[in-house]
Design a protein around this motif. Sequence first.
Motif, PDB file in Angstrom:
ATOM      1  N   ILE A  82      -7.027  -4.820  -2.681  1.00 57.30           N
ATOM      2  CA  ILE A  82      -6.581  -4.161  -1.454  1.00 57.30           C
ATOM      3  C   ILE A  82      -5.483  -4.966  -0.768  1.00 57.30           C
ATOM      4  O   ILE A  82      -5.453  -5.080   0.448  1.00 57.30           O
ATOM      5  N   VAL A  83      -4.574  -5.532  -1.541  1.00 56.44           N
ATOM      6  CA  VAL A  83      -3.491  -6.307  -0.950  1.00 56.44           C
ATOM      7  C   VAL A  83      -2.234  -5.443  -0.876  1.00 56.44           C
ATOM      8  O   VAL A  83      -1.559  -5.234  -1.856  1.00 56.44           O
ATOM      9  N   ASP A  84      -1.969  -4.915   0.292  1.00 56.58           N
ATOM     10  CA  ASP A  84      -0.811  -4.055   0.457  1.00 56.58           C
ATOM     11  C   ASP A  84       0.201  -4.726   1.372  1.00 56.58           C
ATOM     12  O   ASP A  84       0.126  -5.921   1.621  1.00 56.58           O
ATOM     13  N   GLN A  85       1.166  -3.957   1.873  1.00 53.26           N
ATOM     14  CA  GLN A  85       2.258  -4.552   2.649  1.00 53.26           C
ATOM     15  C   GLN A  85       1.796  -5.163   3.971  1.00 53.26           C
ATOM     16  O   GLN A  85       2.570  -5.869   4.598  1.00 53.26           O
ATOM     17  N   THR A  86       0.543  -4.968   4.367  1.00 52.72           N
ATOM     18  CA  THR A  86       0.078  -5.660   5.572  1.00 52.72           C
ATOM     19  C   THR A  86       0.088  -7.174   5.357  1.00 52.72           C
ATOM     20  O   THR A  86       0.172  -7.926   6.315  1.00 52.72           O
ATOM     21  N   ILE A  87       0.032  -7.610   4.081  1.00 53.08           N
ATOM     22  CA  ILE A  87       0.143  -9.041   3.783  1.00 53.08           C
ATOM     23  C   ILE A  87       1.499  -9.557   4.255  1.00 53.08           C
ATOM     24  O   ILE A  87       1.610 -10.649   4.821  1.00 53.08           O
ATOM     25  N   TYR A  88       2.539  -8.767   4.040  1.00 49.26           N
ATOM     26  CA  TYR A  88       3.882  -9.142   4.513  1.00 49.26           C
ATOM     27  C   TYR A  88       3.860  -9.356   6.025  1.00 49.26           C
ATOM     28  O   TYR A  88       4.320 -10.385   6.530  1.00 49.26           O
ATOM     29  N   GLU A  89       3.297  -8.413   6.745  1.00 49.38           N
ATOM     30  CA  GLU A  89       3.268  -8.506   8.205  1.00 49.38           C
ATOM     31  C   GLU A  89       2.413  -9.689   8.665  1.00 49.38           C
ATOM     32  O   GLU A  89       2.793 -10.419   9.591  1.00 49.38           O
ATOM     33  N   ARG A  90       1.269  -9.901   8.019  1.00 43.05           N
ATOM     34  CA  ARG A  90       0.396 -11.013   8.392  1.00 43.05           C
ATOM     35  C   ARG A  90       1.058 -12.363   8.078  1.00 43.05           C
ATOM     36  O   ARG A  90       0.923 -13.318   8.844  1.00 43.05           O
TER      37      ARG A  90
END
Length: 181
Positions: A82-90
């Motif tokens: 479940i690693v999506d683009q929210t990783i970029y934001e975080r």
Amino acid sequence: KLKANRSPVRTQLPATQSALAAACAERDFHIHTFFSPCSHDEGNTIPNIVKAAAERGIKQLALTDHWYEARRGYKPPKFYRIVDQTIYERTRAAVARTDTQVEVLVACEVDMPRPGVFNVSDELAQRLDYVLVTASHFHMGDVEQPPSHDPRALAEHGLKFLRAAIQWPLTQVVAHPICGF
């Protein structure tokens, strides 16, 4: 030199081999945090990585986690959990909170399930500080496999992926370009 609107990694190569080695020792452009599925160490946080880098004399590093951009028509490999683009934001937020002299670039190790199909869009890739593309994640079952395992077929398949990585205008570096079938 990085593409327009990004910080230069190096504008020209050092004149000698020893100077090149010294410049490389001050940089690491392929680091995964605990966000990446391949990292099994929850201590690999951004503050811990940046602190360790500073202690070792690293002046510039790139956080190149594995993640994908959730978008229509793209099904991520199972590897990504479940690693999506929210990783970029975080990651951007964590870097902004980190007080350090180390220059931290926010990037992604971009994968290709098929040649020319990338796990992030051009629009999101342009927001990254650094674009690292892999052309050899054939161990992931959802990545297109070679038609056979004879040496010629393996080489041709690997070259097809490598060419696609090189031809994408947003690629700055190809990660581990030698395939591992």
